[in-house]
Design an enzyme around this catalytic site. Structure first.
Site, PDB file in Angstrom:
ATOM      1  N   GLU A  62      30.398  35.287  42.180  1.00 23.96           N
ATOM      2  CA  GLU A  62      31.593  34.660  42.724  1.00 23.96           C
ATOM      3  C   GLU A  62      31.559  34.624  44.252  1.00 23.96           C
ATOM      4  O   GLU A  62      30.811  35.363  44.892  1.00 23.96           O
ATOM      5  CB  GLU A  62      32.843  35.422  42.255  1.00 23.96           C
ATOM      6  CG  GLU A  62      33.025  35.414  40.743  1.00 23.96           C
ATOM      7  CD  GLU A  62      34.274  36.136  40.321  1.00 23.96           C
ATOM      8  OE1 GLU A  62      34.747  36.999  41.094  1.00 23.96           O
ATOM      9  OE2 GLU A  62      34.793  35.856  39.231  1.00 23.96           O
ATOM     10  N   ARG A  82      52.635  40.817  29.741  1.00 25.45           N
ATOM     11  CA  ARG A  82      53.444  42.028  29.532  1.00 25.45           C
ATOM     12  C   ARG A  82      54.053  42.424  30.868  1.00 25.45           C
ATOM     13  O   ARG A  82      53.684  41.892  31.910  1.00 25.45           O
ATOM     14  CB  ARG A  82      52.574  43.174  29.011  1.00 25.45           C
ATOM     15  CG  ARG A  82      51.417  43.505  29.956  1.00 25.45           C
ATOM     16  CD  ARG A  82      50.475  44.550  29.396  1.00 25.45           C
ATOM     17  NE  ARG A  82      49.296  44.716  30.226  1.00 25.45           N
ATOM     18  CZ  ARG A  82      49.202  45.495  31.285  1.00 25.45           C
ATOM     19  NH1 ARG A  82      50.263  46.196  31.670  1.00 25.45           N
ATOM     20  NH2 ARG A  82      48.086  45.605  31.965  1.00 25.45           N
TER      21      ARG A  82
END
Length: 300
Positions: free
Chosen positions: A25, A133
């Site tokens: 990356e 969540r």
């Protein structure tokens, strides 16, 4: 050394997944970890509860969180809007699955969701992931907006929707306070070496101060055993203020008043980080305090 680092990563990956393939990356310097908190109801309405800065991390665990993130109003708008696009895509995809043959048990997505980004020094942002969540740092969003996200989650789970303007499907709750959270771990911190050492054991005394603008999350009690087999995070202390400096000073004073005996904890580490930041006129993540609490963040 690029070569040895690559070899180390390949070896580490082989322990979990039998492949030597890696993604490379873009390297980002002076980066920050910024999150946006959302809630989705069963009708597909999206509610946004502001941004958080979770840049201060160690061993893949967040140590200090702030809200709102100290970013420009334009970047804040882009992060929120991109998050809404991502969530809308999830709602659409889950709805398609729910109506597909043989998937009668699936339902369109609803519930809490956090969208996470990396932001570089030039204001460019890069999507990391979503978390479906409430995370530990959701308490920061609860205190910064003054909204009861836990109650809202229960209402959504029971098929209800929050108040929404007619014809609208997105609601952005205003930020009312600057908030900072310290995650306290059962570890011994050596300021000379910067090393952390596990400190399990029996708690012989536990005291946390109380204040109208302080929220303490901890189950530590006298006589409790803190084992070595689990995550060492044993307490969170969250403070709010009209400015980030005010919140940081309250948190520092509260940490200094806390008393835990029997085990070592990272209280002094957090006090040191706050002292350094306040002395430098910055947050622990390095952004200037002078630019926090401005009208762009709807602080009032």
């Amino acid at each position: 050394d690029y070569g040895s680092t690559l070899e180390s990563l390949v070896a580490r990956r082989a322990n979990g997944i039998p492949t030597n393939r890696l993604f490379v990356e873009k390297a980002l310097e002076d980066r920050r970890h910024i999150e946006v908190q959302y809630l989705v109801d069963g009708a597909g309405n999206i509610y946004c509860f502001g941004t958080r800065d979770c840049s201060e991390q160690r061993n893949f665990q967040k140590m200090i969180e702030l809200a709102p993130a100290n970013i420009s109003p334009e970047l804040e708008r882009r992060l929120i809007e991109d998050g809404i696009k991502i969530i809308s895509g999830l709602i659409s995809k889950s709805s398609d699955l729910a109506h597909a043959d043989g998937n009668f048990m699936l339902n369109p997505y609803k519930g809490a969701i956090t969208v996470e980004y990396i932001v570089d020094s030039k204001g460019n942002h890069y999507f990391i992931e979503t978390n479906g969540r409430y995370q530990v740092e959701a308490a920061v969003s609860i205190m910064s907006t003054g909204e009861d996200l836990v109650r809202y989650r229960w209402e959504v789970a029971n098929g209800k929707s929050l108040k929404m303007e007619k014809g609208e499907h997105v609601k952005i709750f205003p930020v009312k306070y600057c908030v900072i959270e310290s995650r306290i771990t059962a570890e011994r911190y050596d300021s000379a070496t910067g090393k952390f050492t596990p400190s399990p054991g029996l708690v012989t005394n536990a005291y946390f101060p109380s204040h109208p603008d302080l929220w303490v999350h901890s189950s530590l009690r006298e006589g409790e055993e803190v084992p070595y087999q689990f995550d060492p995070h044993v307490a969170s202390m969250i403070a709010r203020g009209r400015t980030m400096r005010e919140a940081m000073e309250l948190l520092k004073d509260s940490l200094q008043s806390a008393h835990i005996a029997g085990i070592d904890m990272t209280v002094q580490y957090h006090i040191g980080r706050l002292n350094d930041a306040l002395r430098n006129g910055a947050t622990p993540s390095g952004t200037a305090l002078s630019s926090l609490g401005l009208p762009g963040h709807a602080i009032r």
